[in-house]
Design an enzyme around this catalytic site. Sequence first.
Site, PDB file in Angstrom:
ATOM      1  N   HIS A   5       7.020  -2.968   2.984  1.00  0.00           N
ATOM      2  CA  HIS A   5       8.290  -2.232   3.016  1.00  0.00           C
ATOM      3  C   HIS A   5       8.790  -2.215   4.466  1.00  0.00           C
ATOM      4  O   HIS A   5       7.976  -2.114   5.395  1.00  0.00           O
ATOM      5  CB  HIS A   5       8.080  -0.755   2.612  1.00  0.00           C
ATOM      6  CG  HIS A   5       8.112  -0.481   1.145  1.00  0.00           C
ATOM      7  ND1 HIS A   5       7.299   0.469   0.554  1.00  0.00           N
ATOM      8  CD2 HIS A   5       8.886  -0.985   0.139  1.00  0.00           C
ATOM      9  CE1 HIS A   5       7.559   0.527  -0.741  1.00  0.00           C
ATOM     10  NE2 HIS A   5       8.508  -0.339  -1.026  1.00  0.00           N
TER      11      HIS A   5
ATOM     12  N   CYS B 252       6.812   7.385   4.267  1.00  0.00           N
ATOM     13  CA  CYS B 252       6.757   7.152   2.815  1.00  0.00           C
ATOM     14  C   CYS B 252       6.828   8.458   2.037  1.00  0.00           C
ATOM     15  O   CYS B 252       7.337   8.494   0.923  1.00  0.00           O
ATOM     16  CB  CYS B 252       5.467   6.440   2.436  1.00  0.00           C
ATOM     17  SG  CYS B 252       5.285   4.827   3.169  1.00  0.00           S
TER      18      CYS B 252
HETATM   19  N1  ARG Z   1       1.489   2.653  -3.198  1.00  0.00           N
HETATM   20  C1  ARG Z   1       2.882   2.670  -2.903  1.00  0.00           C
HETATM   21  C2  ARG Z   1       3.486   1.323  -3.206  1.00  0.00           C
HETATM   22  O1  ARG Z   1       2.856   0.341  -2.954  1.00  0.00           O
HETATM   23  C3  ARG Z   1       3.119   3.064  -1.479  1.00  0.00           C
HETATM   24  C4  ARG Z   1       4.548   3.233  -1.120  1.00  0.00           C
HETATM   25  C5  ARG Z   1       4.745   3.591   0.288  1.00  0.00           C
HETATM   26  N2  ARG Z   1       6.075   3.966   0.542  1.00  0.00           N
HETATM   27  C6  ARG Z   1       6.839   3.522   1.543  1.00  0.00           C
HETATM   28  N3  ARG Z   1       7.987   4.080   1.737  1.00  0.00           N
HETATM   29  N4  ARG Z   1       6.470   2.497   2.262  1.00  0.00           N
HETATM   30  O2  ARG Z   1       4.589   1.222  -3.688  1.00  0.00           O
END
Ligand code: ARG
Length: 274
Positions: A157, A254
């Site tokens: 991300h 996150c």
């Molecule tokens: N386990 C989640 C996923 O892989 C973690 C998300 C983390 N969020 C973020 N904004 N980077 O989607």
Amino acid sequence: MCPPTYFRVTYSINPWMDPGKPVDLPLALAQWEELRDRYRSLGHTVEELVPRPGLPDMVFAANGATVVDGRVLGARFTHPERWEEAAAHLAWFRSHGYARVREPQHINEGEGDFAVTASWLLAGRGFRSSPLSHPEAQEFFGRPVIGLDLVDPRYYHLDTALCVLDDSTDGEIMYYPGAFSPGSRAVLERLFPDALVASEEDAMALGLNAVSDGRHVLLPQGAVGLFEPLRARGYEPVGMDLGELLKGGGSVKCCTQELRGDPAGPGGTGTAGL
Ligand code: ARG
């Protein structure tokens, strides 16, 4: 924010997630509460989304929508394990007076891949959000979208690799160049020549997964190399321990979706906060 009541690592959709690794749930909850309380003690308003059983990643609330100028672009998740989260976020906005809410046509994982500067939207693609979500966001928010290609699966991300430090300007960000394609790195150098450039070590501590209110920067405490450079730029770094949530591949940012602008629109009477 959404409490990690049902947080577990039962599947793996990013390289940080190892379903064999146990999660200390009471500790995860305590770490999350400390983050929430820290926002409040800094004077921010924190709204809480009700967690749902069977949605272990719901604690990563940043992915549920993008809110700019009181306008809400809902999320649409890549992985079926997270599909149902999108509706929970949309329902929250609809019941909290947000008049301008869009259900997205294309896959976008909210603020996981959209970052907001004074006049632009920086938008990640490559692992989660579809490139087609970029023109959709540009049209909806009326802000130029700068597309950035993510190339390293550990930084799946945008918010794992880049953080806007001051959204009252277009200049202040920190980022880890190794997460981006050569062309996107060149774009970042061109737009942000004074950026704070993070080391691989700090990026691996998820140090870029931070939230800044323009003065305080809340970031994972393990990103030790970022504290001094942040202070030198006049910010106050606030180290947080979200070690249990790191097992899901997320940290401070996150867990935090930012509510920007007035739900009722310009001149409206709604409230806004973190
Ligand atoms: N386990 C989640 C996923 O892989 C973690 C998300 C983390 N969020 C973020 N904004 N980077 O989607």
